[in-house]
Design a protein around this motif. Structure first.
Motif, PDB file in Angstrom:
ATOM      1  N   GLN A 346      71.318  37.615  38.596  1.00 36.17           N
ATOM      2  CA  GLN A 346      69.982  38.079  38.262  1.00 36.17           C
ATOM      3  C   GLN A 346      69.037  37.828  39.444  1.00 36.17           C
ATOM      4  O   GLN A 346      69.414  37.220  40.444  1.00 36.17           O
ATOM      5  CB  GLN A 346      69.470  37.361  37.015  1.00 36.17           C
ATOM      6  N   ALA A 347      67.808  38.286  39.298  1.00 39.82           N
ATOM      7  CA  ALA A 347      66.796  38.072  40.336  1.00 39.82           C
ATOM      8  C   ALA A 347      65.429  38.009  39.689  1.00 39.82           C
ATOM      9  O   ALA A 347      65.228  38.456  38.556  1.00 39.82           O
ATOM     10  CB  ALA A 347      66.840  39.196  41.372  1.00 39.82           C
ATOM     11  N   ALA A 348      64.483  37.425  40.408  1.00 35.62           N
ATOM     12  CA  ALA A 348      63.088  37.388  39.961  1.00 35.62           C
ATOM     13  C   ALA A 348      62.183  37.412  41.184  1.00 35.62           C
ATOM     14  O   ALA A 348      62.564  36.935  42.258  1.00 35.62           O
ATOM     15  CB  ALA A 348      62.816  36.146  39.119  1.00 35.62           C
ATOM     16  N   LEU A 349      60.991  37.989  41.003  1.00 37.86           N
ATOM     17  CA  LEU A 349      60.026  38.113  42.097  1.00 37.86           C
ATOM     18  C   LEU A 349      58.620  37.936  41.550  1.00 37.86           C
ATOM     19  O   LEU A 349      58.281  38.481  40.493  1.00 37.86           O
ATOM     20  CB  LEU A 349      60.180  39.480  42.777  1.00 37.86           C
ATOM     21  N   VAL A 350      57.797  37.180  42.266  1.00 39.04           N
ATOM     22  CA  VAL A 350      56.383  37.033  41.943  1.00 39.04           C
ATOM     23  C   VAL A 350      55.577  37.223  43.221  1.00 39.04           C
ATOM     24  O   VAL A 350      55.890  36.616  44.248  1.00 39.04           O
ATOM     25  CB  VAL A 350      56.074  35.649  41.336  1.00 39.04           C
ATOM     26  N   ALA A 351      54.550  38.076  43.158  1.00 42.86           N
ATOM     27  CA  ALA A 351      53.673  38.324  44.303  1.00 42.86           C
ATOM     28  C   ALA A 351      52.249  37.940  43.942  1.00 42.86           C
ATOM     29  O   ALA A 351      51.717  38.403  42.926  1.00 42.86           O
ATOM     30  CB  ALA A 351      53.731  39.798  44.710  1.00 42.86           C
ATOM     31  N   ILE A 352      51.622  37.085  44.766  1.00 45.18           N
ATOM     32  CA  ILE A 352      50.291  36.549  44.494  1.00 45.18           C
ATOM     33  C   ILE A 352      49.346  36.851  45.653  1.00 45.18           C
ATOM     34  O   ILE A 352      49.700  36.655  46.830  1.00 45.18           O
ATOM     35  CB  ILE A 352      50.348  35.025  44.261  1.00 45.18           C
ATOM     36  N   ASP A 353      48.154  37.298  45.318  1.00 44.63           N
ATOM     37  CA  ASP A 353      47.103  37.492  46.310  1.00 44.63           C
ATOM     38  C   ASP A 353      46.591  36.120  46.743  1.00 44.63           C
ATOM     39  O   ASP A 353      46.078  35.356  45.922  1.00 44.63           O
ATOM     40  CB  ASP A 353      45.969  38.320  45.701  1.00 44.63           C
ATOM     41  N   SER A 587      47.618  37.398  53.514  1.00 43.89           N
ATOM     42  CA  SER A 587      47.000  37.940  52.302  1.00 43.89           C
ATOM     43  C   SER A 587      47.895  37.979  51.071  1.00 43.89           C
ATOM     44  O   SER A 587      47.400  38.077  49.952  1.00 43.89           O
ATOM     45  CB  SER A 587      46.500  39.368  52.567  1.00 43.89           C
ATOM     46  N   LEU A 588      49.222  37.905  51.233  1.00 39.53           N
ATOM     47  CA  LEU A 588      50.127  38.071  50.095  1.00 39.53           C
ATOM     48  C   LEU A 588      51.278  37.076  50.181  1.00 39.53           C
ATOM     49  O   LEU A 588      51.950  36.983  51.208  1.00 39.53           O
ATOM     50  CB  LEU A 588      50.683  39.495  50.052  1.00 39.53           C
ATOM     51  N   CYS A 589      51.489  36.329  49.092  1.00 37.55           N
ATOM     52  CA  CYS A 589      52.595  35.367  49.013  1.00 37.55           C
ATOM     53  C   CYS A 589      53.601  35.855  47.978  1.00 37.55           C
ATOM     54  O   CYS A 589      53.221  36.211  46.858  1.00 37.55           O
ATOM     55  CB  CYS A 589      52.069  33.984  48.633  1.00 37.55           C
ATOM     56  N   VAL A 590      54.873  35.851  48.340  1.00 38.16           N
ATOM     57  CA  VAL A 590      55.924  36.386  47.468  1.00 38.16           C
ATOM     58  C   VAL A 590      57.098  35.418  47.416  1.00 38.16           C
ATOM     59  O   VAL A 590      57.586  34.970  48.455  1.00 38.16           O
ATOM     60  CB  VAL A 590      56.407  37.767  47.959  1.00 38.16           C
ATOM     61  N   SER A 591      57.545  35.112  46.196  1.00 36.19           N
ATOM     62  CA  SER A 591      58.733  34.279  46.018  1.00 36.19           C
ATOM     63  C   SER A 591      59.824  35.107  45.362  1.00 36.19           C
ATOM     64  O   SER A 591      59.567  35.823  44.392  1.00 36.19           O
ATOM     65  CB  SER A 591      58.401  33.058  45.151  1.00 36.19           C
ATOM     66  N   VAL A 592      61.035  35.004  45.904  1.00 38.41           N
ATOM     67  CA  VAL A 592      62.193  35.733  45.378  1.00 38.41           C
ATOM     68  C   VAL A 592      63.319  34.739  45.123  1.00 38.41           C
ATOM     69  O   VAL A 592      63.630  33.894  45.971  1.00 38.41           O
ATOM     70  CB  VAL A 592      62.673  36.821  46.362  1.00 38.41           C
ATOM     71  N   TRP A 593      63.921  34.841  43.945  1.00 43.90           N
ATOM     72  CA  TRP A 593      65.094  34.015  43.591  1.00 43.90           C
ATOM     73  C   TRP A 593      66.226  34.920  43.144  1.00 43.90           C
ATOM     74  O   TRP A 593      65.999  35.946  42.497  1.00 43.90           O
ATOM     75  CB  TRP A 593      64.738  33.068  42.439  1.00 43.90           C
ATOM     76  N   THR A 594      67.458  34.539  43.491  1.00 48.51           N
ATOM     77  CA  THR A 594      68.644  35.229  42.983  1.00 48.51           C
ATOM     78  C   THR A 594      69.653  34.180  42.521  1.00 48.51           C
ATOM     79  O   THR A 594      69.736  33.080  43.083  1.00 48.51           O
ATOM     80  CB  THR A 594      69.302  36.126  44.052  1.00 48.51           C
ATOM     81  N   GLY A 595      70.419  34.513  41.518  1.00 48.19           N
ATOM     82  CA  GLY A 595      71.442  33.606  41.000  1.00 48.19           C
ATOM     83  C   GLY A 595      71.893  34.039  39.619  1.00 48.19           C
ATOM     84  O   GLY A 595      71.311  34.953  39.023  1.00 48.19           O
ATOM     85  N   TYR A 596      72.917  33.401  39.102  1.00 50.92           N
ATOM     86  CA  TYR A 596      73.390  33.671  37.751  1.00 50.92           C
ATOM     87  C   TYR A 596      72.547  32.893  36.743  1.00 50.92           C
ATOM     88  O   TYR A 596      72.088  31.784  37.027  1.00 50.92           O
ATOM     89  CB  TYR A 596      74.854  33.252  37.600  1.00 50.92           C
ATOM     90  N   ASP A 597      72.366  33.462  35.549  1.00 50.06           N
ATOM     91  CA  ASP A 597      71.661  32.736  34.488  1.00 50.06           C
ATOM     92  C   ASP A 597      72.416  31.461  34.128  1.00 50.06           C
ATOM     93  O   ASP A 597      71.831  30.377  34.038  1.00 50.06           O
ATOM     94  CB  ASP A 597      71.507  33.616  33.247  1.00 50.06           C
ATOM     95  N   LYS A 598      73.707  31.606  33.900  1.00 49.76           N
ATOM     96  CA  LYS A 598      74.552  30.434  33.673  1.00 49.76           C
ATOM     97  C   LYS A 598      75.073  30.012  35.039  1.00 49.76           C
ATOM     98  O   LYS A 598      75.841  30.735  35.662  1.00 49.76           O
ATOM     99  CB  LYS A 598      75.709  30.779  32.729  1.00 49.76           C
ATOM    100  N   LYS A 599      74.596  28.872  35.479  1.00 46.99           N
ATOM    101  CA  LYS A 599      74.790  28.455  36.871  1.00 46.99           C
ATOM    102  C   LYS A 599      76.231  28.652  37.339  1.00 46.99           C
ATOM    103  O   LYS A 599      77.167  28.084  36.789  1.00 46.99           O
ATOM    104  CB  LYS A 599      74.349  27.001  37.028  1.00 46.99           C
TER     105      LYS A 599
END
Length: 692
Positions: A346-353, A587-599
């Protein structure tokens, strides 16, 4: 001997006077009490008269009471993202009698007996309101809950509860019980975007409301208490447990027998599969709606006619979704996973001003319709070396170290009181010898990070992370510097955004303003700068993180084509369960994670572990190239008191003569080999080769 004469009349007169005074006192108390009651009655009449002038007009027919406009959520550019609370009204004879019995037994079992107010519950609520400060207890009957729809103030005050009671009396006088119940069942919110029993029946069971069985009807009757908590699509067993409560109340109210309740409790009705249109389709909207529900309650959010102005940038949200989907396709290929496999990373991303804390984009998984679980805010994973910037700020804060301080990359044993020694290992399982701290971060050297945290203490690292906005629980142990505590993707984006702002913290938020159905502002976010870090020290860490992007584990950012000024840090856990990259422009901060839900290990076709540089950096870069396309290019502002020096990567000594140093002398000579040099940011009073 003489005798004592006693006047028998004296004692009688004394008793008569005492009795007379007692009668006078009783008469005084009676008239005083009568006067007090009169004053209270007059005051009550005046209060009722005063409050009744502000009462909303009762609609006719009563069914119009639920004709509030839909709640609307807007993007930052004014585009309507979603409308909540679509209604489908039906007559009472088109509703299953089992549902009507279930909802009456659950919400107001004396509905057919009272005249709008349950006196016993009202007395209990009044006691709690008066004698437990801070609590406003409700005693709502079905009629009062219906009356609540006429009010556009969502604060829980005794005045509003009193107004609801007066309106409830009006409703009862002007309508039959059947008309009231019909209006009520058409306005209930059942979750999953379903308002009214007809939409709920079709949403959850794909059938009209009149065809609901007792098992289905009782399950739906249990949802209004907390549609999110008991949502059967997500929490089926909790929904069944709540249904058991409903069935027991139906037994107590005499609607069904105990035997019927037991047989029904054993049934597990099948839910409707084709329900995609019930969901928002957006992790961002799910997170925002949940926050609104926590603030105002589900009734207000779904059928209060509110307007919510979100922080979402529609273009960037679409670009984030595309970057994650394409990135996960590439990762599947890298790992040799077949398209038909169900168990995929899976993956997740958050972008913050960075200037405000406004969340511009959020993706909580690779496919919303395959999994609604929002990993961006609800999942916590080890950040690995991605946590090291907080360590280096703690090391520089007390002026003990600076980016040119020299350490030895070597095997180390860190003594721990009351526990075995800690033997940290480098990710690459090799040692490089002498190097400055900037190089240690660029190459993510664990042994040097361990030596630093042993000196400054883990509490200092936790303190810095907390100040930057990391809210997840953190263990104050030495390994916290290497990212062994679980944190959310939102936490990492918030923490690095504070570094990007050179120490100015803005709490991340999802909406700017909330208005009620009449356009009155219920909430407005005011951006407030709060300095939590020293700007010059934060700049030193940011400069080191620029080195990570230009020369270190994050250099894939440059190789993939993103050329703007940027800083960041990769993170990979020892077992390759998690691969991160959190980075930012000014101006923009972004965090990205990838990995399996079940470690589970991220491994490529050759069984090599996948790092943050290979798993997360491509997604980050793809998104940033798209997101920053039309933005002016900016560099990080250098605070006063900072200067750059060219120093040896291994010696920390000057590689070129100093210029304009204010007359200070006795400086080290430049190193012989300029190839082995790097630029470092130093504060006033910090000198290469000399410590402080």
């Amino acid at each position: 001997m003489g005798s004592l004469a006693i006047d028998p009349g004296a004692e009688g007169r004394r008793l008569m006077r005492l009795f007379s005074r007692l009668v006078s006192l009783v008469r005084l108390l009676f008239y005083t009490g009568l006067l007090a009651v009169g004053i209270m009655a007059a005051a009550g009449c005046l209060m009722i008269f005063h409050i009744s002038r502000d009462l909303p007009k009762l609609p006719s027919p009563l069914s119009r009471i639920i004709e509030t406009p839909q709640s609307l959520i807007y993007a930052a550019d004014g585009q309507v993202l979603i409308a909540l609370g679509e209604k489908t009204s039906i007559s009472l004879d088109m509703v299953s009698p089992d549902f009507l019995n279930a909802i009456v037994a659950t919400e107001d079992h004396r509905f057919f007996e009272h005249h709008g107010v349950n006196k016993l519950r009202t007395v209990k609520a009044l006691y709690i309101t008066l004698f437990e400060p801070g609590r406003i207890e409700g005693a709502s009957t079905i009629t009062q809950q219906l009356a609540k729809n006429l009010f556009f103030s969502f604060e829980k005050t005794w005045q509003r509860k009193f107004k609801e009671m007066l309106v409830a009396f009006q409703i009862e006088q002007a309508n039959t019980k059947e008309q009231i119940l019909e209006a009520y069942v058409n306005q209930i919110h059942f979750g999953a975007g379903a308002q009214g029993i007809e939409r709920a029946a079709r949403m959850y069971f794909d059938k009209p409301a009149q065809d609901l069985t007792l098992a289905e009807a009782a399950l739906l009757a249990g949802l209004p208490k907390s549609p999110t908590r008991y949502n059967p699509f997500r929490h089926y067993d909790k929904a069944l447990a709540r249904r058991r409560v409903v069935l027991n109340r139906m037994v107590a109210a005499g609607f069904i027998s105990a035997d019927e309740a037991a047989k029904t409790d054993a049934l597990r009705p099948a839910l409707h599969d084709g329900r995609k249109d019930a969901r928002t389709g957006s992790y961002f909207l799910d997170a925002m709606i949940q926050e609104l529900v926590n603030m105002y309650g589900e009734d207000v959010v779904y059928h209060g006619g509110i307007k919510v102005f979100s922080t979402m940038d529609s273009r960037r949200q679409a670009e984030a979704r595309t970057a994650v989907m394409e990135g996960m396709t590439r990762l599947d290929e890298l790992m040799g996973l077949d398209k038909g496999m169900s168990d995929k990373p899976q993956a997740a991303l958050v972008a913050i001003d960075t200037a405000s804390g406004a969340v511009k984009a959020m993706v909580g998984g690779r496919d919303y319709y395959a999994s609604e679980f929002n990993r961006a805010v609800n999942s916590r994973r080890q950040a690995g070396s991605g946590f090291k910037p907080f360590l280096y700020y703690a090391a520089f804060r007390d002026r003990k170290f600076h980016p040119a301080s020299v350490f030895q990359d070597r095997p180390v044993a860190i003594p721990i009181k009351g526990a075995p020694d800690w033997y940290p290992r480098n990710f690459e399982k090799r040692y490089r010898g002498s190097m400055i701290l900037k190089q240690a971060l660029i190459h993510s050297v664990n042994t040097i990070a361990a030596q630093v945290v042993a000196d400054v203490g883990p509490a200092a690292v936790v303190d810095v992370a907390r100040a930057c906005g990391v809210e997840s629980p953190l263990k104050s142990v030495y390994s916290v510097a290497l990212g062994t505590s679980d944190v959310s993707i939102m936490d990492m984006a918030a923490g690095f955004s504070t570094l990007a702002g050179l120490g100015i913290y803005h709490k991340p938020f999802l909406f700017w303003r909330v208005e009620d159905a009449r356009g009155r502002v219920l909430f407005e976010h005011i951006v407030k700068d709060r300095r939590v870090l020293d700007a010059a020290t934060a700049f030193q860490v940011v400069d080191m993180m620029q080195g990570v992007v230009d020369f270190g584990s994050g250099r894939g950012v440059r190789r993939l084509g993103f050329k703007r000024p940027a800083a960041g840090k990769t993170g990979t856990t020892d077992n390759y369960n998690d691969a991160w990259f959190t980075g930012f422009t000014p101006s923009l901060c972004v965090s990205v994670w990838t990995g399996y839900d079940k470690k589970k290990k991220l491994k490529d076709k050759n069984h090599r572990g996948i790092t943050g540089g290979r798993g997360a950096v491509p997604i980050w870069t793809d998104f940033m190239i798209r997101a920053m396309k039309n933005e002016p290019e900016r560099d990080f502002l250098m605070p006063p008191g900072i200067r750059y020096e060219l120093v040896g990567k291994t010696t920390g000594c000057l590689a070129a003569p100093r210029q304009n140093m204010g007359g200070e002398t006795d400086f080290p000579q430049p190193v012989a080999d300029p190839v082995g040099t790097i630029r470092v940011a130093l504060k006033k009073g910090q000198y290469p080769c000399r410590g402080d």
